[in-house]
Design a protein around this motif. Structure first.
Motif, mmCIF file in Angstrom:
data_model
loop_
_atom_site.group_PDB
_atom_site.id
_atom_site.type_symbol
_atom_site.label_atom_id
_atom_site.label_comp_id
_atom_site.label_asym_id
_atom_site.label_seq_id
_atom_site.Cartn_x
_atom_site.Cartn_y
_atom_site.Cartn_z
ATOM 1 N N ARG A 39 0.839 -0.999 0.031
ATOM 2 C CA ARG A 39 0.282 0.059 0.258
ATOM 3 C C ARG A 39 1.434 1.120 -0.148
ATOM 4 O O ARG A 39 1.669 1.028 0.829
ATOM 5 C CB ARG A 39 -1.004 0.233 1.124
ATOM 6 C CG ARG A 39 -1.812 1.374 1.435
ATOM 7 C CD ARG A 39 -2.541 1.719 2.889
ATOM 8 N NE ARG A 39 -2.825 2.177 2.634
ATOM 9 C CZ ARG A 39 -3.782 3.139 4.053
ATOM 10 N NH1 ARG A 39 -3.014 2.095 5.082
ATOM 11 N NH2 ARG A 39 -4.264 3.517 4.621
ATOM 12 N N VAL A 40 0.778 2.385 -1.166
ATOM 13 C CA VAL A 40 1.316 3.408 -1.088
ATOM 14 C C VAL A 40 0.675 4.840 -0.503
ATOM 15 O O VAL A 40 0.039 5.014 -1.100
ATOM 16 C CB VAL A 40 2.120 3.468 -2.704
ATOM 17 C CG1 VAL A 40 3.436 4.575 -2.477
ATOM 18 C CG2 VAL A 40 3.125 1.843 -2.773
ATOM 19 N N VAL A 41 1.326 5.203 -0.038
ATOM 20 C CA VAL A 41 0.217 6.984 0.491
ATOM 21 C C VAL A 41 1.401 7.492 0.419
ATOM 22 O O VAL A 41 2.501 7.914 1.146
ATOM 23 C CB VAL A 41 0.233 6.706 1.958
ATOM 24 C CG1 VAL A 41 -0.752 8.315 2.643
ATOM 25 C CG2 VAL A 41 -0.760 5.623 2.327
ATOM 26 N N ALA A 42 0.969 8.560 -0.167
ATOM 27 C CA ALA A 42 2.158 10.057 -1.009
ATOM 28 C C ALA A 42 0.979 11.202 -0.358
ATOM 29 O O ALA A 42 0.220 11.465 -0.250
ATOM 30 C CB ALA A 42 1.980 10.218 -1.914
ATOM 31 N N ILE A 43 2.143 12.014 0.528
ATOM 32 C CA ILE A 43 1.622 13.138 1.081
ATOM 33 C C ILE A 43 1.922 14.228 -0.111
ATOM 34 O O ILE A 43 3.288 14.342 0.475
ATOM 35 C CB ILE A 43 2.256 13.335 3.007
ATOM 36 C CG1 ILE A 43 1.744 11.493 3.571
ATOM 37 C CG2 ILE A 43 1.840 14.509 3.209
ATOM 38 C CD1 ILE A 43 2.119 12.157 4.917
ATOM 39 N N VAL A 44 1.395 14.967 -0.272
ATOM 40 C CA VAL A 44 1.826 15.996 -1.205
ATOM 41 C C VAL A 44 1.146 17.588 -1.393
ATOM 42 O O VAL A 44 0.553 17.407 0.093
ATOM 43 C CB VAL A 44 2.198 15.830 -2.597
ATOM 44 C CG1 VAL A 44 2.768 14.593 -2.835
ATOM 45 C CG2 VAL A 44 0.041 14.905 -3.143
ATOM 46 N N TYR A 45 1.342 17.876 -2.012
ATOM 47 C CA TYR A 45 1.404 19.498 -1.972
ATOM 48 C C TYR A 45 0.151 19.611 -2.446
ATOM 49 O O TYR A 45 -1.228 19.892 -2.282
ATOM 50 C CB TYR A 45 2.247 20.699 -2.441
ATOM 51 C CG TYR A 45 1.469 21.776 -2.568
ATOM 52 C CD1 TYR A 45 1.071 22.567 -1.523
ATOM 53 C CD2 TYR A 45 1.366 22.712 -3.751
ATOM 54 C CE1 TYR A 45 1.097 23.814 -1.318
ATOM 55 C CE2 TYR A 45 0.778 23.736 -4.110
ATOM 56 C CZ TYR A 45 0.633 24.575 -2.618
ATOM 57 O OH TYR A 45 -0.030 25.698 -2.612
ATOM 58 N N LYS A 46 -0.038 19.080 -3.819
ATOM 59 C CA LYS A 46 -1.498 18.634 -4.369
ATOM 60 C C LYS A 46 -1.212 17.694 -5.841
ATOM 61 O O LYS A 46 -0.271 17.140 -6.190
ATOM 62 C CB LYS A 46 -1.171 20.111 -6.002
ATOM 63 C CG LYS A 46 -2.242 20.929 -5.420
ATOM 64 C CD LYS A 46 -2.815 21.906 -6.172
ATOM 65 C CE LYS A 46 -3.027 23.822 -5.733
ATOM 66 N NZ LYS A 46 -2.720 24.661 -6.781
ATOM 67 N N LYS A 47 -2.042 16.629 -5.503
ATOM 68 C CA LYS A 47 -1.818 15.597 -5.784
ATOM 69 C C LYS A 47 -1.909 15.440 -7.742
ATOM 70 O O LYS A 47 -0.989 14.691 -8.063
ATOM 71 C CB LYS A 47 -3.328 14.587 -5.964
ATOM 72 C CG LYS A 47 -3.806 13.493 -6.554
ATOM 73 C CD LYS A 47 -4.884 12.897 -6.416
ATOM 74 C CE LYS A 47 -5.051 11.179 -7.551
ATOM 75 N NZ LYS A 47 -6.532 10.826 -7.460
ATOM 76 N N GLU A 48 -3.068 17.110 -7.896
ATOM 77 C CA GLU A 48 -2.320 17.145 -9.724
ATOM 78 C C GLU A 48 -1.344 17.081 -10.019
ATOM 79 O O GLU A 48 -0.483 16.758 -11.000
ATOM 80 C CB GLU A 48 -3.216 17.892 -9.946
ATOM 81 C CG GLU A 48 -2.253 19.634 -9.531
ATOM 82 C CD GLU A 48 -3.478 19.981 -9.752
ATOM 83 O OE1 GLU A 48 -3.139 21.471 -10.387
ATOM 84 O OE2 GLU A 48 -4.763 20.142 -9.640
ATOM 85 N N LEU A 49 0.137 17.362 -9.554
ATOM 86 C CA LEU A 49 1.900 17.467 -9.576
ATOM 87 C C LEU A 49 2.479 16.350 -9.619
ATOM 88 O O LEU A 49 2.671 15.952 -10.714
ATOM 89 C CB LEU A 49 2.297 18.139 -7.822
ATOM 90 C CG LEU A 49 1.420 19.461 -8.860
ATOM 91 C CD1 LEU A 49 2.568 20.119 -7.077
ATOM 92 C CD2 LEU A 49 2.396 20.419 -9.398
ATOM 93 N N ALA A 50 2.131 14.814 -9.497
ATOM 94 C CA ALA A 50 1.866 13.404 -9.531
ATOM 95 C C ALA A 50 0.842 12.483 -9.098
ATOM 96 O O ALA A 50 0.627 11.684 -8.176
ATOM 97 C CB ALA A 50 3.315 13.813 -9.061
ATOM 98 N N ASP A 51 0.248 12.367 -9.754
ATOM 99 C CA ASP A 51 -1.304 11.784 -10.169
ATOM 100 C C ASP A 51 -0.336 10.208 -11.042
ATOM 101 O O ASP A 51 -0.772 10.131 -11.873
ATOM 102 C CB ASP A 51 -1.923 12.756 -10.940
ATOM 103 C CG ASP A 51 -3.671 11.036 -9.617
ATOM 104 O OD1 ASP A 51 -3.203 10.265 -10.119
ATOM 105 O OD2 ASP A 51 -4.341 12.351 -11.042
ATOM 106 N N TYR A 52 -1.140 9.408 -9.941
ATOM 107 C CA TYR A 52 -0.550 7.660 -10.837
ATOM 108 C C TYR A 52 -1.659 7.032 -10.061
ATOM 109 O O TYR A 52 -1.691 7.160 -8.735
ATOM 110 C CB TYR A 52 1.011 7.685 -10.399
ATOM 111 C CG TYR A 52 2.379 8.200 -10.968
ATOM 112 C CD1 TYR A 52 1.954 7.612 -12.508
ATOM 113 C CD2 TYR A 52 2.634 9.402 -10.455
ATOM 114 C CE1 TYR A 52 3.603 8.796 -13.174
ATOM 115 C CE2 TYR A 52 3.563 10.077 -11.046
ATOM 116 C CZ TYR A 52 4.135 9.921 -12.092
ATOM 117 O OH TYR A 52 4.784 10.760 -12.706
#
Length: 385
Positions: A39-52
């Motif tokens: 399970r991979v969780v990404a904590i980012v500024y905006k999802k649209e910057l790196a949406d996979y």
């Protein structure tokens, strides 16, 4: 069998090279999560910057508003998130800082080299944030750094510097050079410039540590000596900030300097093809991506005589180095190239990397998730008792 959780914290990565690292990382983890039991969780500024696909996202823009918010988020909020996601198999921080979290394995990607930058009064005048970074990056890195199981850097010199600065075991610092896509090979000595003049290029952001002024001073020396059959293109317009305005005010009158301003990625690739030689005088870099990109064209490069440039240029055939504070030496090298003399250009040997190394994200995560059993036999960090 329950899936193991990998968390990527990257709330501060929103542009340029660091954002590219985030995208490459999540692109690989997207495949891993789709094929393996993760399970991979990404904590980012905006999802649209790196949406996979196959990635769960936690978006937060609050830490970017003020530094105190950022510190609170790193050392308080992320700890709470780690408890909510518990158990976490691996927590990888992609932005230099080591947050206070609970995870079986912890790692931090270090890509800010300002702790090794010798800042000057010049930086205080034009870019005080640069001077502050140089002063305080060491302390930002230091917080929690010994709680990591691994550190990740892009170059061997940086590995040695971090090991020495923080007293870290070099065997726990992974050198993972970026993977650079080559361009179509050019021809050594060919003049691809549209003007027919010998064309130099330096592509960089208009920041004081990029050291555009040494190129401008070198061009002024050559013009004064009667050498005019060349053009230097720099990606500064002259209006972007105080530093850019200073550059244009002092050297905007030179006929040989072309202030072309910001260019798109596609235009930059065209400029690589059109130019005869890359000049790269920056005083601090983690890698220096234009060096790698231009090197694939097998054209001359004049580079700052600094460890990052010497490593990045490894394997290149036509290189000369210069003191980044000495415009006279750079001017002499430029003049030789304009006159058709390439005898002073030399090949640069490939750098020698000490283990551990990783040449791909697959290799990197294999180390982070399995690694040395003696390191990963407990929940503890590098130096925890």
């Amino acid at each position: 069998m329950d899936r193991k959780t990998i968390v990527i914290s990257a709330v501060n990565l929103v542009e340029a090279g660091p954002l590219a690292i985030l995208r490459e990382c999540l692109s690989y983890l997207s495949l891993l999560a789709g094929e393996a039991n993760y399970r991979v969780v990404a904590i980012v500024y905006k999802k649209e910057l790196a949406d996979y696909p196959h990635i769960e996202y936690i978006e937060t823009q609050w830490p970017k508003k003020r530094w105190i918010n950022r510190l609170w988020y790193e050392y308080v909020s992320l700890g709470r998130i780690s408890e909510d996601l518990s158990p976490v198999q691996l927590w990888l921080s992609l932005h230099d800082t080591t947050p206070s979290v609970k995870a079986h394995f912890r790692a931090v990607y270090c890509h800010n080299a300002f702790s090794f930058y010798r800042w000057r009064f010049h930086d205080l005048l034009f870019a005080p944030k640069i001077a502050l970074f140089a002063l305080f990056t060491k302390y930002i890195y230091a917080t929690n750094i010994k709680k990591n199981n691994f550190l990740i850097v892009q170059q061997e010199w940086f590995k040695k510097g971090m090991s020495s600065m923080f007293g870290l075991d070099p065997e726990l610092i992974i050198v993972s050079p970026p993977q650079v896509k080559p361009f179509v090979h050019g021809i050594i000595g060919a003049n691809n410039g549209r003007s027919g003049k010998y064309t130099f290029l330096f592509a960089g952001s208009p920041n004081s540590h990029k050291n555009f002024e040494v190129i401008c001073r070198a061009a002024a020396i050559l013009e004064k000596a009667g050498v005019h059959d060349f053009t230097v293109r720099i990606t500064v317009k002259g209006t972007e900030n105080r530093y850019a305005k200073w550059l244009y005010r002092h050297w905007g009158h030179l006929n040989t300097i072309d202030f072309i301003g910001f260019v798109s990625r596609r235009r930059l690739e065209d400029l690589y093809q059109e130019s005869n030689c890359l000049i790269f005088p920056s005083k601090v870099e983690t890698w220096g991506l234009p060096i790698s990109e231009f090197a694939s064209l097998q054209k001359p490069m004049l580079l700052a005589s600094l460890p990052y440039a010497e490593e990045t240029a490894g394997g290149s055939r036509f290189v000369a180095f210069f003191d980044p504070d000495c415009a006279e030496v750079l001017a002499s090298q430029m003049r030789k190239l304009v006159m058709g003399d390439i005898s002073f250009l030399k090949p640069v040997p490939q750098p020698a990397y000490n283990e551990p190394t990783a040449t791909s994200w697959c290799e990197l995560f294999s180390l982070l998730l399995t690694g040395d059993k003696s390191v990963h036999s407990t929940n503890k960090g590098i130096y925890d008792n």
